[in-house]
Design a protein around this motif. Structure first.
Motif, PDB file in Angstrom:
ATOM      1  N   GLU A  14     113.763   8.594  25.852  1.00 51.48           N
ATOM      2  CA  GLU A  14     115.192   8.697  26.141  1.00 51.48           C
ATOM      3  C   GLU A  14     115.637  10.150  26.161  1.00 51.48           C
ATOM      4  N   LEU A  18     117.363  12.181  29.236  1.00 54.37           N
ATOM      5  CA  LEU A  18     118.661  12.843  29.126  1.00 54.37           C
ATOM      6  C   LEU A  18     118.570  14.315  29.504  1.00 54.37           C
ATOM      7  N   ASP A  21     118.547  14.584  33.202  1.00 56.99           N
ATOM      8  CA  ASP A  21     119.889  14.399  33.757  1.00 56.99           C
ATOM      9  C   ASP A  21     120.721  15.669  33.602  1.00 56.99           C
ATOM     10  N   ARG A  22     120.636  16.299  32.432  1.00 56.70           N
ATOM     11  CA  ARG A  22     121.421  17.504  32.166  1.00 56.70           C
ATOM     12  C   ARG A  22     121.025  18.636  33.109  1.00 56.70           C
TER      13      ARG A  22
END
Length: 287
Positions: A14, A18, A21-22
């Motif tokens: 996860e 993330l 995505d950032r």
């Protein structure tokens, strides 16, 4: 926490997702802020699969204002290692692979090749690897300018040093030396860039501490890379600079195809070949 590391795996996967995505959002924002006649670049996102189990996301932007090609891949894969991969693991000191060759791995891998030759190319990855016999973290980042600016090199390394020092004062010198050795091209007798940090097989016995350090390396990437890129976005360049960029990219391609562990592992374990070879530049030149 069970011995199968179920919760650890989920948390690591996860986090890498993330971080992916950032970074993609930050890169698209940089495209928007760069200005120019060309439209801002956007990532094309393609799901990837591995026949034996798992998959990921391949995110590639081509022909942007800032990035000529950049890939930010995330994956979480599992299955059993083939004979060659088992031998490679055994050579690294992982016991028991011949009797139970199961594995799980997740991580993020990023390579950016820039439009402006004054902006440095860059690589970053962080990952977790698990077998029934051992687990560890690895990763790092290194800067690859075709035209070196000492202030860029100093800034990039300072950000990585800060991330290391917050966890162990010995980490930066150790992992910088490892990067200098790892990102060296023996047949050219030179490094592929100005270095950074590299670490692998990190298992201190404290999973939480090792995971925290790996997160810190990922979090240091944007503060390390964005300022040196923004500094040169509007800097003029011509044919000589483009020539230097294309020749330097040839070094990068040679390294990744001949020496890079991640490339070899990805191809040998059946991961999507396009995702594995995402790191290659769109254009390169040899003289």
């Amino acid at each position: 926490m069970g011995t199968d590391f179920t919760e650890y795996k989920a948390r690591a996967a996860e986090w890498f997702r993330l971080l992916r995505d950032r970074i993609t959002l930050a890169f698209e924002d940089l495209e928007d802020r760069a200005g120019g006649d060309a439209p801002p670049g956007r990532f094309e996102v393609t799901p990837t699969t591995r026949e034996d189990g798992g998959g990921g996301l391949m995110s590639v932007m081509r022909g942007g204002r800032v990035f000529e090609k950049v890939g930010v891949n995330w994956s979480a894969v599992h299955g059993t290692l083939g004979e060659r991969a088992q031998k490679a693991m055994a050579a690294r000191g992982v016991p028991g692979m011949e009797t139970d060759p199961r594995f799980w791995a997740s991580g993020i891998s990023l390579v950016a090749h820039m439009q402006n030759p004054h902006c440095p190319a860059v690589h970053m990855n962080t990952r977790m690897f698990w077998t029934p016999h051992a687990s560890w973290f690895g990763g790092g980042a290194d800067l690859n300018p075709c035209i070196e600016y000492p202030e860029d090199t100093a800034h990039f390394h300072a950000q990585l040093r800060a991330a290391c020092d917050a966890h162990d004062p010995a980490y930066y010198d150790r992992f910088k030396a490892w990067a200098d050795a790892y990102f060296f091209i023996p047949h050219r007798g030179r490094a592929r860039g100005v270095g950074g940090i590299f670490y692998d097989d990190l298992n201190t016995g404290d999973w939480e501490a090792d995971f925290a350090f790996t997160r810190a390396v990922g979090e240091a990437f944007l503060p390390a890379f964005l300022p040196v890129t923004e500094r040169h976005l509007s800097q003029p360049w011509g044919e000589a600079e483009r020539e230097a960029q294309l020749v330097h990219r040839g070094l990068y391609a040679e390294y990744n195809l001949v020496y890079d562990r991640g490339t070899k592992f990805g191809l040998e374990t059946g991961h999507d070949a396009n995702a594995v070879l995402m790191s290659l530049p769109p254009l390169a030149k040899w003289i």
